[in-house]
Write an enzyme that holds these catalytic residues in place. Structure first.
Site, PDB file in Angstrom:
ATOM      1  N   THR A 137      -7.660   5.982  36.958  1.00 54.03           N
ATOM      2  CA  THR A 137      -7.705   4.829  36.057  1.00 54.03           C
ATOM      3  C   THR A 137      -7.016   3.597  36.642  1.00 54.03           C
ATOM      4  O   THR A 137      -5.969   3.700  37.281  1.00 54.03           O
ATOM      5  CB  THR A 137      -7.005   5.192  34.728  1.00 54.03           C
ATOM      6  OG1 THR A 137      -7.618   6.358  34.216  1.00 54.03           O
ATOM      7  CG2 THR A 137      -7.097   4.063  33.715  1.00 54.03           C
ATOM      8  N   SER A 143     -12.624   3.920  31.258  1.00 57.31           N
ATOM      9  CA  SER A 143     -13.822   4.740  31.025  1.00 57.31           C
ATOM     10  C   SER A 143     -14.889   4.477  32.079  1.00 57.31           C
ATOM     11  O   SER A 143     -15.586   5.398  32.506  1.00 57.31           O
ATOM     12  CB  SER A 143     -14.400   4.443  29.640  1.00 57.31           C
ATOM     13  OG  SER A 143     -13.428   4.692  28.654  1.00 57.31           O
ATOM     14  N   ARG A 308       8.331  26.899  -0.222  1.00 59.51           N
ATOM     15  CA  ARG A 308       8.746  25.730  -0.986  1.00 59.51           C
ATOM     16  C   ARG A 308       8.137  25.751  -2.390  1.00 59.51           C
ATOM     17  O   ARG A 308       6.946  25.957  -2.551  1.00 59.51           O
ATOM     18  CB  ARG A 308       8.265  24.472  -0.248  1.00 59.51           C
ATOM     19  CG  ARG A 308       8.513  23.181  -0.958  1.00 59.51           C
ATOM     20  CD  ARG A 308       9.938  22.752  -0.826  1.00 59.51           C
ATOM     21  NE  ARG A 308      10.160  21.407  -1.335  1.00 59.51           N
ATOM     22  CZ  ARG A 308      11.361  20.871  -1.459  1.00 59.51           C
ATOM     23  NH1 ARG A 308      12.439  21.556  -1.113  1.00 59.51           N
ATOM     24  NH2 ARG A 308      11.500  19.653  -1.919  1.00 59.51           N
ATOM     25  N   THR A 419      -7.692  10.061  23.985  1.00 56.84           N
ATOM     26  CA  THR A 419      -8.041   9.007  24.955  1.00 56.84           C
ATOM     27  C   THR A 419      -8.109   9.517  26.385  1.00 56.84           C
ATOM     28  O   THR A 419      -9.043   9.203  27.116  1.00 56.84           O
ATOM     29  CB  THR A 419      -6.988   7.868  24.860  1.00 56.84           C
ATOM     30  OG1 THR A 419      -7.048   7.327  23.547  1.00 56.84           O
ATOM     31  CG2 THR A 419      -7.255   6.782  25.876  1.00 56.84           C
ATOM     32  N   GLU A 421      -8.385  12.060  29.686  1.00 55.09           N
ATOM     33  CA  GLU A 421      -9.446  13.015  30.045  1.00 55.09           C
ATOM     34  C   GLU A 421     -10.767  12.603  29.396  1.00 55.09           C
ATOM     35  O   GLU A 421     -11.597  13.451  29.040  1.00 55.09           O
ATOM     36  CB  GLU A 421      -9.074  14.452  29.646  1.00 55.09           C
ATOM     37  CG  GLU A 421      -8.135  15.121  30.619  1.00 55.09           C
ATOM     38  CD  GLU A 421      -8.683  15.171  32.039  1.00 55.09           C
ATOM     39  OE1 GLU A 421      -9.897  15.339  32.184  1.00 55.09           O
ATOM     40  OE2 GLU A 421      -7.894  15.007  32.974  1.00 55.09           O
ATOM     41  N   ASP A 423     -12.142   9.101  26.921  1.00 55.69           N
ATOM     42  CA  ASP A 423     -12.055   8.620  25.544  1.00 55.69           C
ATOM     43  C   ASP A 423     -13.134   9.322  24.702  1.00 55.69           C
ATOM     44  O   ASP A 423     -14.285   9.444  25.131  1.00 55.69           O
ATOM     45  CB  ASP A 423     -12.290   7.102  25.561  1.00 55.69           C
ATOM     46  CG  ASP A 423     -12.467   6.552  24.160  1.00 55.69           C
ATOM     47  OD1 ASP A 423     -11.451   6.275  23.528  1.00 55.69           O
ATOM     48  OD2 ASP A 423     -13.623   6.437  23.718  1.00 55.69           O
TER      49      ASP A 423
HETATM   50  C1  LIG Z   1      -0.250   8.768  28.628  1.00 55.62           C
HETATM   51  C2  LIG Z   1      -1.438   8.559  29.505  1.00 55.62           C
HETATM   52  C3  LIG Z   1      -1.577   9.309  30.657  1.00 55.62           C
HETATM   53  C4  LIG Z   1      -2.657   9.098  31.518  1.00 55.62           C
HETATM   54  N1  LIG Z   1      -2.703   9.780  32.703  1.00 55.62           N
HETATM   55  C5  LIG Z   1      -3.644   9.432  33.613  1.00 55.62           C
HETATM   56  C6  LIG Z   1      -3.609   9.974  34.935  1.00 55.62           C
HETATM   57  O1  LIG Z   1      -2.719  10.768  35.286  1.00 55.62           O
HETATM   58  N2  LIG Z   1      -4.571   9.603  35.811  1.00 55.62           N
HETATM   59  C7  LIG Z   1      -5.564   8.728  35.466  1.00 55.62           C
HETATM   60  O2  LIG Z   1      -6.401   8.422  36.314  1.00 55.62           O
HETATM   61  N3  LIG Z   1      -5.622   8.187  34.225  1.00 55.62           N
HETATM   62  C8  LIG Z   1      -4.683   8.496  33.305  1.00 55.62           C
HETATM   63  N4  LIG Z   1      -4.711   7.933  32.047  1.00 55.62           N
HETATM   64  C9  LIG Z   1      -5.761   6.972  31.721  1.00 55.62           C
HETATM   65  C10 LIG Z   1      -6.797   7.464  30.735  1.00 55.62           C
HETATM   66  O3  LIG Z   1      -7.613   8.431  31.317  1.00 55.62           O
HETATM   67  C11 LIG Z   1      -7.577   6.225  30.246  1.00 55.62           C
HETATM   68  O4  LIG Z   1      -6.707   5.522  29.389  1.00 55.62           O
HETATM   69  C12 LIG Z   1      -8.863   6.588  29.545  1.00 55.62           C
HETATM   70  O5  LIG Z   1      -9.810   7.035  30.464  1.00 55.62           O
HETATM   71  C13 LIG Z   1      -9.459   5.395  28.770  1.00 55.62           C
HETATM   72  O6  LIG Z   1      -9.567   4.268  29.576  1.00 55.62           O
HETATM   73  P1  LIG Z   1      -8.981   2.869  29.064  1.00 55.62           P
HETATM   74  O7  LIG Z   1      -7.593   3.076  28.634  1.00 55.62           O
HETATM   75  O8  LIG Z   1      -9.251   1.854  30.097  1.00 55.62           O
HETATM   76  O9  LIG Z   1      -9.834   2.533  27.759  1.00 55.62           O
HETATM   77  P2  LIG Z   1     -11.236   1.790  27.692  1.00 55.62           P
HETATM   78  O10 LIG Z   1     -12.222   2.493  28.540  1.00 55.62           O
HETATM   79  O11 LIG Z   1     -11.037   0.341  27.903  1.00 55.62           O
HETATM   80  O12 LIG Z   1     -11.592   2.031  26.165  1.00 55.62           O
HETATM   81  C14 LIG Z   1     -10.973   1.272  25.109  1.00 55.62           C
HETATM   82  C15 LIG Z   1     -11.763   1.472  23.827  1.00 55.62           C
HETATM   83  O13 LIG Z   1     -13.087   0.981  24.005  1.00 55.62           O
HETATM   84  C16 LIG Z   1     -14.043   1.925  23.624  1.00 55.62           C
HETATM   85  N5  LIG Z   1     -15.186   1.869  24.539  1.00 55.62           N
HETATM   86  C17 LIG Z   1     -15.168   1.862  25.901  1.00 55.62           C
HETATM   87  N6  LIG Z   1     -16.411   1.848  26.397  1.00 55.62           N
HETATM   88  C18 LIG Z   1     -17.251   1.848  25.339  1.00 55.62           C
HETATM   89  C19 LIG Z   1     -18.665   1.859  25.197  1.00 55.62           C
HETATM   90  N7  LIG Z   1     -19.487   1.881  26.244  1.00 55.62           N
HETATM   91  N8  LIG Z   1     -19.170   1.883  23.954  1.00 55.62           N
HETATM   92  C20 LIG Z   1     -18.359   1.881  22.879  1.00 55.62           C
HETATM   93  N9  LIG Z   1     -17.024   1.879  22.947  1.00 55.62           N
HETATM   94  C21 LIG Z   1     -16.465   1.865  24.161  1.00 55.62           C
HETATM   95  C22 LIG Z   1     -13.350   3.287  23.725  1.00 55.62           C
HETATM   96  O14 LIG Z   1     -13.889   4.184  22.772  1.00 55.62           O
HETATM   97  C23 LIG Z   1     -11.900   2.929  23.416  1.00 55.62           C
HETATM   98  O15 LIG Z   1     -11.662   3.065  22.045  1.00 55.62           O
HETATM   99  C24 LIG Z   1      -3.655   8.152  31.169  1.00 55.62           C
HETATM  100  C25 LIG Z   1      -3.535   7.433  29.986  1.00 55.62           C
HETATM  101  C26 LIG Z   1      -2.450   7.602  29.174  1.00 55.62           C
HETATM  102  C27 LIG Z   1      -2.326   6.763  27.953  1.00 55.62           C
END
Ligand SMILES: Cc1cc2nc3c(=O)[nH]c(=O)nc-3n(C[C@H](O)[C@H](O)[C@H](O)COP(=O)(O)OP(=O)(O)OC[C@H]3O[C@@H](n4cnc5c(N)ncnc54)[C@H](O)[C@@H]3O)c2cc1C
Length: 639
Positions: A137, A143, A308, A419, A421, A423
């Protein structure tokens, strides 16, 4: 009903991996004190405690079961998922750090790398001597992995890749193990060879040497989070970091010393999805862990509700037990039924994963179906956890708010499971893609626009033929007659299944038709998809709901007669009918439920809750969560 044998229920829930799960339960219980301690610890110390615990767990061998035996594993992917699920009964930072280290980091080396990578790294990864990151990410792209901005350019003169954080928002973000402990990272970047872009590939990049950032690597801490504060999530920037040619994880594509790009998979999109597909185990793990966390919450809430008392209700001398209130049963018992349903559906995913990855099943369609099923179960399982944990917290009143009673951490730590693994909403679109294209051969090459074109040109006819209202009705007429006609027994599992199948297929046909209509009108495919997106996602959800119910029904039907089968039958009916009840407006709108029948279903759900109530304790005891891990001492008393 005779008394239920809890041990037999536990055996059923543990399935093929009873021994592994028993060992993990015991190992996690040994670290139960961690749950108390971490509440008071500053973040740095919490991370340290989690790291130490992770290393101790690694020494038991239980965190590396999925790796080949020559590197300290057991060569059993199914067992590794089962172990991970049981690990979720304990501190969830330990769970997630373990997922990052062994599932994501180690898993990527195993699945995307080749023998030299395995030989160089895996033994150290499995033993916890080499901690690492899975850096996919970026701040700008989560995503949409295909659009990552980190670039890896091959320099034939030195036979190295030059890794650079391209765009301003292309730094890696939220990466587990990055802020403090990771030494090596699997970095996903756009490969450029001889000036040609080859898409996203994975590279092994050292990020820390003797505790300090490696040359050309900048690291920042993501800081305090809503939960999982024992995991050191961080950001990574690469300023022209040079790594050798062999740093490319080259199972699916390679670059020769001279700078020629070679791959057995010609189509770049197929290559990309094949690569991502090998990482599906992470999704299966998180889905299973979420279901396990719901089991912890329900065990605490149901046991509390059996101790309870509030208000006199049926007696003047004694107040009523919470679980004897109809509403309390309504709140907790359908959630318990759904937890069982998801637990059993997860067993199917785990089994399919094992079959595909062990090579026992080799056809492409099974692999695509596994990816879809894993995505769908992860989405439903993690959403369920969020909902169940909240309801259980409320069901324990003010006591539920006290950190010592576990809900604070359960809520905060599992929230993000929806979110990471993948969203959930995005994952359900992957499920829909499989349904709309019937897992066609070209499935992997298709992006959103291709899918719409595919539907416009070919798929819709097949879908409509298979799911036309006419055919559908013929197939399910006996099971679900038109509202008001002679309706079958409300408790009949075939009736429940037919209802969910009807909903799924009707939705699928409708979504396909709407997409095709939009394309036929010459509208922009992206806008057509967007307008129908809620329908498409509802279809995917309906599909997964059907798979979950099928898993439950099949398991119940496979059991010998006896008290355990009887109680699971009740629970399965409760799950099925409360699922139908939750969407009764849709069934009424589509003529599959009369108003009268709909009310009868609500009455039956209430009746089933009353019938499950006497078995509630046995049903949560069957999860076999060690008492130490439940904490909640003042809530649960002596047990
Ligand atoms: C605590 C934590 C640990 C993590 N660990 C790792 C890690 O070790 N390695 C790693 O690589 N990543 C890691 N991540 C990242 C995580 O995998 C991403 O946050 C996740 O894939 C979502 O990407 P984003 O945050 O950019 O959200 P976005 O992709 O920007 O999504 C934001 C919102 O938009 C919506 N959305 C997106 N695209 C569409 C669409 N086409 N149509 C409709 N709705 C849409 C989604 O449903 C979501 O609600 C971690 C995240 C967190 C918070």
């Amino acid at each position: 009903m005779t008394d239920i044998d809890v041990a037999r229920l536990t055996a059923l829930l543990d399935g093929d991996y009873a021994e592994v799960r028993a060992k993990v339960r015991a190992a996690v219980a040994e670290h139960a004190l961690l749950l108390d301690e971490v509440e008071e610890l500053p973040r740095e110390d919490y991370r340290e405690r989690v790291r130490e615990t992770l290393l101790e767990m690694a020494r038991t061998g239980l965190t590396g079961l999925g790796f080949p035996t020559e590197y300290g594993g057991a060569g059993d992917l199914g067992a590794s998922i089962a172990a991970f699920e049981a690990l979720a009964y304990g501190d969830l930072s330990v769970l997630v750090k373990s997922g990052v280290q062994f599932g994501l980091f180690g898993g990527a080396i195993l699945q995307l790398g080749t023998a030299p990578h395995h030989e160089t790294y895996l033994a150290d990864v499995v033993a916890g001597r080499l901690l690492g990151c899975f850096a996919m990410t970026e701040h700008g792209h989560g995503s949409n992995v295909a659009a990552l901005g980190t670039v890896a350019t091959y320099d034939a003169a030195t036979q190295e890749f030059v890794i650079r954080t391209g765009a301003e928002d292309a730094f890696k973000d939220y990466i587990g193990n990055a802020a403090a402990h990771g030494e090596l990272a699997v970095v996903f970047a756009q490969l450029v060879v001889g000036g040609e872009e080859r898409g996203v590939h994975a590279f092994l990049v050292p990020i820390r040497v003797e505790g300090r950032p490696a040359a050309g690597v900048r690291i920042a801490d993501d800081g305090p989070k809503m939960g999982l504060n024992g995991v050191d999530n961080g950001r990574l920037w690469f300023d022209d970091v040079r790594v050798p040619r062999t740093a490319l994880l080259n199972r699916f594509a390679d670059v020769t010393p001279e700078g020629e790009y070679v791959s057995d998979i010609e189509n770049p999109s197929r290559r990309f999805f094949t690569m991502l597909g090998t990482l599906v185990q992470g999704r299966v793990s998180v889905g299973g862990a979420a279901i396990a966390a719901s089991e912890v919450a329900l065990t605490i809430a149901i046991r509390y509700a059996l101790r309870r008392r509030q208000f006199e209700a049926t007696s003047d001398t004694e107040e009523e037990l919470l679980l004897d209130y109809g509403q309390h049963q309504r709140r907790l018992l359908p959630l318990l039924a759904r937890t069982y349903a998801l637990h059993l559906a997860q067993q199917v995913v785990r089994h399919d994963l094992h079959q595909v990855f062990s090579g026992a099943v080799t056809d492409e369609k099974s692999r695509r179906e596994l990816e879809s099923r894993a995505a769908g179960t992860k989405a439903l399982g993690t959403w369920h956890a969020t909902r169940a944990i909240q309801e259980c917290r409320e069901a324990c009143g003010g006591a539920g708010f006290m950190a010592a009673n576990r809900f604070a951490a359960l809520k905060a730590d599992t929230d993000v499971f929806t979110t990471f693994e993948g969203d959930n909403t995005v994952l359900l679109q992957l499920v829909a893609k499989g349904l709309l294209t019937d897992y066609a051969g070209e499935f992997e090459e298709m992006d959103q626009l291709d899918i719409i074109r595919f539907i416009g040109e070919t798929a819709v006819e097949t879908i409509l033929e298979k799911t036309s209202v006419h055919t559908l009705l013929e197939r399910v007429r006996d099971a679900i007659p038109t509202a008001g006609e002679d309706e079958p027994d409300i408790r009949e599992a075939d009736y429940h299944l037919a209802m969910l199948r009807f909903r799924e297929e009707h939705m699928l046909a409708g979504a396909a038709r709407r997409l095709k209509r939009g394309v036929d009108k010459g509208l922009n495919p992206g806008s057509v998809f967007s307008r129908v997106q809620d329908h498409v996602i509802a279809t995917a959800r309906a599909h997964v709901e059907r798979l979950v119910l099928e898993a439950f029904v099949e398991k119940v039907r496979s059991l010998p007669d006896g008290a355990e089968r009887d109680v699971l039958e009740l629970l399965c009916d409760l799950h099925a009918l409360s699922t139908i009840e939750a969407d009764r407006a849709w069934f009424i709108e589509h003529g599959r439920l009369s108003v009268q029948r709909s009310k009868a279903i609500t009455a039956e759900v209430n009746r089933l809750c009353r019938r499950v109530r006497p078995h509630a304790r046995a049903l949560v005891d069957a999860f076999a969560i060690p008492e130490e891990l439940l904490r909640a001492r003042d809530l649960l008393g002596a047990g």
